[in-house]
Design a protein around this motif. Structure first.
Motif, mmCIF file in Angstrom:
data_model
loop_
_atom_site.group_PDB
_atom_site.id
_atom_site.type_symbol
_atom_site.label_atom_id
_atom_site.label_comp_id
_atom_site.label_asym_id
_atom_site.label_seq_id
_atom_site.Cartn_x
_atom_site.Cartn_y
_atom_site.Cartn_z
ATOM 1 N N TYR A 113 2.153 6.398 -6.097
ATOM 2 C CA TYR A 113 1.007 5.481 -5.869
ATOM 3 C C TYR A 113 0.976 4.977 -4.210
ATOM 4 O O TYR A 113 0.955 3.808 -4.267
ATOM 5 N N SER A 114 1.356 5.705 -3.458
ATOM 6 C CA SER A 114 1.548 5.240 -2.010
ATOM 7 C C SER A 114 0.752 6.148 -1.138
ATOM 8 O O SER A 114 0.443 7.271 -1.296
ATOM 9 N N LEU A 115 0.450 5.361 -0.009
ATOM 10 C CA LEU A 115 -0.532 6.020 0.813
ATOM 11 C C LEU A 115 0.355 7.051 1.587
ATOM 12 O O LEU A 115 -0.109 8.177 2.219
ATOM 13 N N ASP A 116 1.622 6.825 2.017
ATOM 14 C CA ASP A 116 2.610 7.948 2.309
ATOM 15 C C ASP A 116 2.386 9.213 1.658
ATOM 16 O O ASP A 116 2.189 10.392 2.142
ATOM 17 N N SER A 117 2.417 8.932 0.419
ATOM 18 C CA SER A 117 2.308 10.145 -0.471
ATOM 19 C C SER A 117 0.805 10.885 -0.300
ATOM 20 O O SER A 117 0.997 12.402 -0.217
ATOM 21 N N TYR A 118 -0.121 10.341 -0.113
ATOM 22 C CA TYR A 118 -1.295 10.701 0.000
ATOM 23 C C TYR A 118 -1.555 11.541 1.359
ATOM 24 O O TYR A 118 -2.029 12.631 1.535
ATOM 25 N N ILE A 119 -0.759 10.859 2.402
ATOM 26 C CA ILE A 119 -0.779 11.463 3.755
ATOM 27 C C ILE A 119 -0.127 12.787 3.765
ATOM 28 O O ILE A 119 -0.535 13.656 4.302
ATOM 29 N N VAL A 120 1.183 12.857 3.157
ATOM 30 C CA VAL A 120 1.698 14.178 2.992
ATOM 31 C C VAL A 120 1.006 15.231 2.332
ATOM 32 O O VAL A 120 1.027 16.274 2.642
ATOM 33 N N LEU B 275 0.943 -1.300 0.067
ATOM 34 C CA LEU B 275 0.083 -0.127 0.015
ATOM 35 C C LEU B 275 0.876 1.262 0.167
ATOM 36 O O LEU B 275 0.399 2.257 -0.183
ATOM 37 N N GLY B 276 2.160 1.027 -0.011
ATOM 38 C CA GLY B 276 2.963 2.130 0.360
ATOM 39 C C GLY B 276 2.830 3.219 1.544
ATOM 40 O O GLY B 276 2.921 4.420 1.539
ATOM 41 N N LEU B 277 2.747 2.384 2.741
ATOM 42 C CA LEU B 277 2.599 2.966 4.083
ATOM 43 C C LEU B 277 3.997 2.531 4.686
ATOM 44 O O LEU B 277 4.295 1.503 4.865
ATOM 45 N N GLY C 95 12.828 4.848 -0.248
ATOM 46 C CA GLY C 95 11.442 4.785 -0.156
ATOM 47 C C GLY C 95 10.780 4.725 -1.565
ATOM 48 O O GLY C 95 11.408 4.297 -2.477
ATOM 49 N N SER C 96 9.316 4.767 -1.931
ATOM 50 C CA SER C 96 8.660 4.820 -2.943
ATOM 51 C C SER C 96 7.501 5.324 -2.627
ATOM 52 O O SER C 96 6.508 5.013 -2.115
ATOM 53 N N LYS C 97 7.260 6.521 -3.511
ATOM 54 C CA LYS C 97 6.354 7.665 -3.304
ATOM 55 C C LYS C 97 5.204 7.391 -4.274
ATOM 56 O O LYS C 97 4.110 7.826 -4.114
#
Length: 135
Positions: free
Chosen positions: A118-125, A65-67, A114-116
């Protein structure tokens, strides 16, 4: 077009996540108690089997999920180093630690970069506006 490096990181993240979901699922479906017994038989605490299987399954889902990609990548590095040193090294390169070494290299890459894409991390940022330490 998206950055080639980010596309590559996405592919590595997705493949690694799928592989670890498979390994974690197999440990639980095959009888985690059996895996714990096997850990005991090779001199490792049986409870470690539950930890490893959980890291594999939950970590696989989370990294897919990229989290928290870097954190999970680091956990995978620890699991893979443990597998290589305790079991796979004795079996030799081919048929032994070659596969785990490839997964280790992917995990180290994701830990470092990392891997930004299509990741949830990028969405959160984007939503919060601040960059978490794991990105």
């Amino acid at each position: 077009m998206k950055n080639k490096q980010e596309i590559g990181a996405l592919l590595l993240r997705v493949v690694l996540g799928i592989i670890f979901i498979g390994h974690g699922t197999q440990k639980f479906q095959g009888g985690i108690e059996n895996i714990a017994g096997w850990f005991d038989s090779i001199g490792l605490p049986g409870v470690l089997a539950y930890l490893v299987a959980s890291i594999e399954l939950v970590g696989g889902i989370v990294i897919l999920l990229g989290l928290a990609t870097r954190i999970v990548g680091g956990l995978f590095v620890i699991v893979l180093l443990g597998a290589i040193v305790t079991v796979q090294l004795a079996a030799g390169f081919i048929g032994g630690y070659a596969y785990d070494l490839a997964l280790l290299a992917i995990s180290v890459y994701l830990l470092l970069n990392g891997s930004k894409l299509y990741s949830l991390d990028s969405y959160i940022v984007k939503r919060k506006g601040d960059r978490p330490f794991w990105l």
